[in-house]
Design an enzyme around this catalytic site. Sequence first.
Site, PDB file in Angstrom:
ATOM      1  N   CYS A   1       2.003  -4.767   5.963  1.00 33.73           N
ATOM      2  CA  CYS A   1       2.800  -5.402   6.995  1.00 33.73           C
ATOM      3  C   CYS A   1       3.217  -6.823   6.645  1.00 33.73           C
ATOM      4  O   CYS A   1       2.573  -7.492   5.856  1.00 33.73           O
ATOM      5  CB  CYS A   1       2.004  -5.478   8.291  1.00 33.73           C
ATOM      6  SG  CYS A   1       1.455  -3.884   8.859  1.00 33.73           S
TER       7      CYS A   1
ATOM      8  N   GLY B   1       6.970  -4.089   4.609  1.00 33.36           N
ATOM      9  CA  GLY B   1       6.834  -2.903   5.455  1.00 33.36           C
ATOM     10  C   GLY B   1       8.198  -2.448   5.932  1.00 33.36           C
ATOM     11  O   GLY B   1       8.990  -3.266   6.400  1.00 33.36           O
TER      12      GLY B   1
ATOM     13  N   ASN C   1      -1.595  -7.848  10.015  1.00 30.40           N
ATOM     14  CA  ASN C   1      -1.493  -7.399   8.635  1.00 30.40           C
ATOM     15  C   ASN C   1      -2.912  -7.251   8.101  1.00 30.40           C
ATOM     16  O   ASN C   1      -3.642  -8.240   8.027  1.00 30.40           O
ATOM     17  CB  ASN C   1      -0.717  -8.438   7.817  1.00 30.40           C
ATOM     18  CG  ASN C   1      -0.637  -8.107   6.324  1.00 30.40           C
ATOM     19  OD1 ASN C   1      -0.312  -8.970   5.529  1.00 30.40           O
ATOM     20  ND2 ASN C   1      -0.904  -6.873   5.942  1.00 30.40           N
ATOM     21  N   GLY C   2      -3.299  -6.028   7.760  1.00 22.10           N
ATOM     22  CA  GLY C   2      -4.641  -5.823   7.225  1.00 22.10           C
ATOM     23  C   GLY C   2      -5.214  -4.504   7.690  1.00 22.10           C
ATOM     24  O   GLY C   2      -4.486  -3.602   8.116  1.00 22.10           O
TER      25      GLY C   2
ATOM     26  N   CYS D   1      -6.304 -10.733  -1.872  1.00 23.66           N
ATOM     27  CA  CYS D   1      -5.892  -9.545  -2.640  1.00 23.66           C
ATOM     28  C   CYS D   1      -5.061  -9.965  -3.844  1.00 23.66           C
ATOM     29  O   CYS D   1      -3.980 -10.548  -3.701  1.00 23.66           O
ATOM     30  CB  CYS D   1      -5.071  -8.618  -1.741  1.00 23.66           C
ATOM     31  SG  CYS D   1      -4.343  -7.246  -2.637  1.00 23.66           S
TER      32      CYS D   1
ATOM     33  N   TYR E   1       2.309  -7.755  -7.261  1.00 22.17           N
ATOM     34  CA  TYR E   1       3.336  -6.831  -6.793  1.00 22.17           C
ATOM     35  C   TYR E   1       3.827  -7.069  -5.369  1.00 22.17           C
ATOM     36  O   TYR E   1       5.021  -7.034  -5.101  1.00 22.17           O
ATOM     37  CB  TYR E   1       2.754  -5.414  -6.928  1.00 22.17           C
ATOM     38  CG  TYR E   1       3.522  -4.302  -6.287  1.00 22.17           C
ATOM     39  CD1 TYR E   1       4.716  -3.860  -6.844  1.00 22.17           C
ATOM     40  CD2 TYR E   1       3.056  -3.674  -5.141  1.00 22.17           C
ATOM     41  CE1 TYR E   1       5.423  -2.823  -6.250  1.00 22.17           C
ATOM     42  CE2 TYR E   1       3.752  -2.643  -4.548  1.00 22.17           C
ATOM     43  CZ  TYR E   1       4.942  -2.218  -5.099  1.00 22.17           C
ATOM     44  OH  TYR E   1       5.633  -1.203  -4.519  1.00 22.17           O
TER      45      TYR E   1
ATOM     46  N   SER F   1      10.022  -5.143  -9.562  1.00 23.15           N
ATOM     47  CA  SER F   1       8.707  -5.770  -9.478  1.00 23.15           C
ATOM     48  C   SER F   1       8.201  -6.290 -10.823  1.00 23.15           C
ATOM     49  O   SER F   1       7.398  -7.205 -10.866  1.00 23.15           O
ATOM     50  CB  SER F   1       7.698  -4.791  -8.878  1.00 23.15           C
ATOM     51  OG  SER F   1       7.694  -3.603  -9.623  1.00 23.15           O
TER      52      SER F   1
ATOM     53  N   CYS G   1      -8.663   1.225  -2.080  1.00 25.08           N
ATOM     54  CA  CYS G   1      -8.626  -0.020  -1.305  1.00 25.08           C
ATOM     55  C   CYS G   1      -8.985   0.279   0.146  1.00 25.08           C
ATOM     56  O   CYS G   1      -8.494   1.247   0.718  1.00 25.08           O
ATOM     57  CB  CYS G   1      -7.232  -0.635  -1.363  1.00 25.08           C
ATOM     58  SG  CYS G   1      -7.103  -2.115  -0.347  1.00 25.08           S
TER      59      CYS G   1
ATOM     60  N   CYS H   1     -10.384  -2.947  -6.456  1.00 21.12           N
ATOM     61  CA  CYS H   1      -9.808  -1.686  -6.946  1.00 21.12           C
ATOM     62  C   CYS H   1      -9.912  -1.567  -8.470  1.00 21.12           C
ATOM     63  O   CYS H   1      -9.762  -0.480  -9.015  1.00 21.12           O
ATOM     64  CB  CYS H   1      -8.385  -1.495  -6.453  1.00 21.12           C
ATOM     65  SG  CYS H   1      -7.348  -2.923  -6.637  1.00 21.12           S
TER      66      CYS H   1
HETATM   67  S1  SF4 Z   1      -9.066  -3.474  -3.272  1.00 18.06           S
HETATM   68 FE1  SF4 Z   1      -7.299  -4.035  -4.590  1.00 18.06          FE
HETATM   69  S2  SF4 Z   1      -5.469  -3.655  -3.332  1.00 18.06           S
HETATM   70 FE2  SF4 Z   1      -7.244  -3.728  -1.934  1.00 18.06          FE
HETATM   71  S3  SF4 Z   1      -7.382  -5.861  -1.235  1.00 18.06           S
HETATM   72 FE3  SF4 Z   1      -8.735  -5.680  -3.018  1.00 18.06          FE
HETATM   73  S4  SF4 Z   1      -7.396  -6.242  -4.767  1.00 18.06           S
HETATM   74 FE4  SF4 Z   1      -6.054  -5.799  -3.034  1.00 18.06          FE
END
Ligand code: SF4
Length: 471
Positions: free
Chosen positions: A5, A32, A106-107, A239, A245, A286, A385, A439
Amino acid sequence: MHECCGIFGVYAPGEDVARLTFFALFALQHRGQESAGIATTDGKKLQVYAKMGLVSQVFDEDSLSHLSGDIAIGHNRYSTRGSSREINAQPIIVGKGSNSIAIAHNGNIINAEHLHQELSDLGYTFRTSTDTEVLANLILSSPEKRWVDRIRYAMHRLQGAYSLTLMTNHSLFGVRDPFGVRPLCLGTIDGGWVIASESCALDHIGASFIREIEPGEIVSITENGIDSYQEEVGRRALCIFEYIYFARPDSVINGRLLYPARQAMGEGLAQEHSVDADLVMGVPDSATAAGIGYALKSGIPLGEGLIKNRYVGRTFIEPDQRIRDLGVKLKFNPLPQMLDGKRVVVVDDSIVRGTTTPQVVKLLKRAGAKEVHMRICAPPIRYPCFFGVDMATRWELIAAQKTIPEVRDFIGADSLGYLSIDGLIKAVALPKDIFCMACFTGDYPIPVQLEMDKLALETMPPPGHPGIKQQ
Ligand code: SF4
């Protein structure tokens, strides 16, 4: 991979706050594309207009003219929790009369299910299937009197990622979770105040950037001015995909403009994974900056081998089977004259499931490329994630299933190189410990074990699937 978002808020008496919000959401459209909405208040009651579609499809002069007031919040949605239906479009309004709030989120709230049950037991009812409504009702359920204390009460109960804009009939709040998973910034406009997911939204409406809203901070804006309240924070977890990206390259996060950070990712790839080649290209849009970085560092000429249809995916008309079968061709058109007989380095932002990359490689080879060498800005994604990014379950993540040589063979590339975590951090040029990189590493900043176990059970590989290989 999709972000969830974009959010915005403005407190500017005397300004056309709905129109400002429209243009800010327009600048945040990349975050979004499922639904868009704006809520305003005239000081007596909150009103909202939110529908499925892009910002430009949802609003017209008529709908904006009905959104009068001095305060507004707005939202662009990509659903991660709660299905993609108009009822779940944000902002949402909860409560009644002076005890009501409008909220844009957002989240992803990890303990939403538990809180939903608890609030239901207390008699709260839910109109949507979003974690945002849980969050909003949690604020309303607080025994505290002042809104800021009610928000604090909710923050102590919430687990997960949340950047919020929130308004009552007389105040605007910007809230960021203690980990700071999603970005949020503060600016001014003609004596008023604005809050946005990214600084690019401020630039587009002529607002001036003041600063980031800090992890664990509540910013409160009323007729008496602006106040800040800081909750205790521990580990930070912005993040890292905002840099790779999600965010626009012209946004600034933590004082770092994203464009040069992405260019440095390309330079890092050239250092870590050099190869003899005739042409470097970034997958548009990107990885364009990273492609430039690779070319600059390697000395290999930069060119374009794929032209992107920039409006693809921005329609509600479903493609028929014949069009669907074209796959990535609907999005990219190769330039055979640029590619014919060439050894091409292709820089891309990430490989998630590995469904698109083989099609891109095939497209380039069919257009005449002699060799295709994939270079990826994100390290291998091996874990899902839980913080609002619609990625995949673990068994769908190709890097959780296969070794790097196996991924290379699967995508049909002549070579494959991922940027290392150290290379990524060097490119971003910020301290490693402010980031979430779960991730890549599986080291989640927030306990997610229960959720992970449940997800693993719910999403077991289908019969015959090779299963997850330990790396
Ligand atoms: S797990 Fe990866 S995509 Fe999710 S918040 Fe952490 S860095 Fe970002």
